[in-house]
Motif scaffolding. Structure first.
Motif, short mmCIF file in Angstrom:
data_model
loop_
_atom_site.label_atom_id
_atom_site.label_comp_id
_atom_site.label_asym_id
_atom_site.label_seq_id
_atom_site.Cartn_x
_atom_site.Cartn_y
_atom_site.Cartn_z
N THR A 1 -45.55 -32.23 55.19
CA THR A 1 -46.61 -33.24 55.29
C THR A 1 -46.15 -34.59 55.83
O THR A 1 -47.00 -35.45 56.11
CB THR A 1 -47.21 -33.47 53.89
OG1 THR A 1 -46.19 -33.98 53.01
CG2 THR A 1 -47.78 -32.19 53.32
N ASP A 2 -44.83 -34.81 55.92
CA ASP A 2 -44.29 -36.11 56.29
C ASP A 2 -44.67 -37.20 55.29
O ASP A 2 -44.79 -38.38 55.64
CB ASP A 2 -44.76 -36.53 57.70
CG ASP A 2 -43.95 -35.85 58.78
OD1 ASP A 2 -42.80 -35.47 58.51
OD2 ASP A 2 -44.47 -35.69 59.89
N THR B 1 -52.93 -27.75 55.89
CA THR B 1 -51.71 -27.89 56.70
C THR B 1 -51.69 -26.96 57.91
O THR B 1 -50.65 -26.79 58.54
CB THR B 1 -50.47 -27.60 55.83
OG1 THR B 1 -50.57 -26.28 55.26
CG2 THR B 1 -50.34 -28.62 54.70
N ARG C 1 -52.68 -27.27 60.90
CA ARG C 1 -52.30 -27.88 62.18
C ARG C 1 -50.80 -28.15 62.27
O ARG C 1 -50.28 -28.40 63.35
CB ARG C 1 -53.09 -29.18 62.40
CG ARG C 1 -54.58 -28.94 62.64
CD ARG C 1 -55.29 -30.22 63.05
NE ARG C 1 -56.68 -29.98 63.36
CZ ARG C 1 -57.67 -30.00 62.47
NH1 ARG C 1 -57.39 -30.26 61.20
NH2 ARG C 1 -58.91 -29.76 62.83
N ARG C 2 -50.12 -28.12 61.14
CA ARG C 2 -48.66 -28.29 61.13
C ARG C 2 -48.00 -26.92 61.03
O ARG C 2 -47.08 -26.69 60.24
CB ARG C 2 -48.25 -29.20 59.97
CG ARG C 2 -48.82 -30.61 60.09
CD ARG C 2 -48.31 -31.50 58.96
NE ARG C 2 -46.86 -31.62 58.99
CZ ARG C 2 -46.19 -32.49 59.75
NH1 ARG C 2 -46.85 -33.32 60.55
NH2 ARG C 2 -44.87 -32.53 59.72
#
Length: 440
Positions: free
Chosen positions: A111-112, A369, A371-372
């Motif tokens: 997620t950063d 999540t 898209r990551r």
């Protein structure tokens, strides 16, 4: 390291040590035929070269991979039985605490956001099932630590390409050691190889995949070489998979009933049956009733997903059965209060609450999540791999349990996504209200 993370890890370690060290350290030896007693006896025999007093073992025919046997065999070779169990429980508490830090790192990479990482670490640290499991003489704690560590190193190779080789070598070693703990992981690195092709292209991806698979194969191959040299026996990780396919096809009652069915179907004494006998019996069982087999597999897997791991270890009636009886026949407040007086009600309720929170919030996190996918896919891929392989193999909540840590990582991401949406709505609503109240 983040100070808050240190506090969470320390608290998680304290919980695991308190639980593990307050258990009876002689109990695992009391039933040599049980899982814990069987692991201890074979661990002692594998390390010392001789069976423990009063127990018959044959490690030359060991169906399971060796690493956990080595872990619990070494302290038995130099300590008293009770002291050996204490040492194992302390080591497993440390391994389980390490998983808390690994969950933090994976959640941050996913997620950063460090806040999401701390939330994931806290959820893992306080998980009742993970705390209880760290005190059991079973493979799960070691396997979860090696698996989570291998996935973290693999993810680092994705997000830090400047050090790809270093991370891939470490990931290959840890995933290989995880497979030498539980052979069910054997095919999973092939999925990671496909992932490398997707993110790095054909040429670079193929080169990275070959490095990962080569290191992984060399690690797993150490047991193959040892078995060939010592017993002239060829084995890759373990030989129990065929037996689990057969049990998944024929069903499980108890060991004696399974052995009797196998003998009736193959004409072979179960004591000397090999993997070909199990595969032959499984094929016959599936071919005789394919619809029944498919229904059994789906139903068994669904039941393993819905039941929390560890709840069956507590005494007393099933909470699910009590709740269903209340819904069907009572539905009164007094009847509901009576359920809370059932034996081990609150520990079981905690396991159920944590389990279903992980399932529901984890599904939200998987979607949030998406898209990551470069980081999310290896983690969600393990979840899918676990479900698919246990659609064929015998499935118990214990066998699905190693996926719990990854579910909590996605759950932390899912909670953050929900909070972000609620916060955004709360910020926009006052402006909208002012706009509607303004004169034309």
């Amino acid at each position: 390291m983040n100070r808050a993370l240190l506090v969470i890890v320390a608290a998680g370690l304290a919980l695991r040590l308190i639980f593990g060290l307050t258990q009876d350290h002689r109990t695992p030896y009391d039933d040599p035929g049980g899982d814990s007693g069987w692991y201890l006896a074979n661990g002692y025999a594998l390390v010392t070269g001789q069976p423990p007093p009063g127990v018959i073992t044959d490690v030359s025919r060991l169906a399971s991979p060796p690493l956990y046997f080595v872990l619990i065999g070494l302290p038995q070779a130099i300590l008293t039985p009770e002291a050996a169990v204490i040492a194992v429980r302390v080591v497993q508490a440390l391994l389980s605490a390490a998983v808390i830090g690994l969950a933090y790192r994976l959640a941050v990479r996913l997620t950063d956001r460090r806040g999401v990482g701390l939330r994931a670490a806290a959820l893992v640290a306080c998980s009742p099932a993970l705390i209880i499991e760290s005190g059991q003489i079973l493979t799960e704690t070691l396997f979860i630590c090696l698996l989570t560590g291998g996935l973290w190193l693999y993810v680092e190779s994705v997000v830090r390409p400047a050090h790809t080789l270093r991370w891939l070598i470490g990931a290959g070693v840890l995933l290989g050691l995880a497979t030498l703990t539980r052979a069910v992981l054997l095919l999973f690195p092939l999925g990671l190889a496909i992932h490398l092709l997707l993110i790095a292209g054909l040429r670079a991806g193929a080169r990275r995949a070959l490095i990962l698979l080569a290191i992984y194969s060399l690690t797993v191959g150490t047991w193959t070489i040892y078995s060939l040299a010592r017993w002239d026996r060829f084995v890759i990780a373990g030989e129990g998979i065929s037996a689990f396919i057969y049990i998944g096809a024929a069903g499980w009652d108890d060991p004696e009933a399974v052995d009797q069915r196998l003998a009736e179907q193959t004409g072979v004494d179960p004591a000397v049956a090999d993997q070909r006998d199990y595969r032959s019996a499984a094929a016959g069982q599936i071919g005789a009733d394919l619809p029944g087999y498919l229904a059994r597999r789906v139903g068994e897997l669904g039941g393993a997903i819905l039941q929390p791991h560890g709840v069956a270890g507590f005494p007393g009636p099933s909470l699910r059965a009590l709740a269903l009886d209340w819904l069907r026949a009572d539905r009164s407040v007094a009847g509901l209060a009576q359920i809370t007086n059932a034996e081990a009600f609150w520990p079981k309720l905690a396991l159920y609450g944590y389990h279903y929170t992980a399932l529901s919030a984890g599904l939200i996190g998987l979607w949030a999540t998406r898209r990551r996918w470069r980081v999310a896919l290896p983690l969600s891929g393990y979840l899918a791999y676990t479900l698919l392989i246990h659609l064929a193999l015998f499935a118990l909540p214990r066998y699905l349990f190693p996926a719990t840590v990854l579910l909590w990582i996605f759950a932390a991401a899912g909670c953050a996504a929900l909070w972000d949406r609620l916060t955004a709505r709360r910020i926009t609503q006052p402006a909208t209200a002012r706009h509607l109240a303004a004169p034309d």
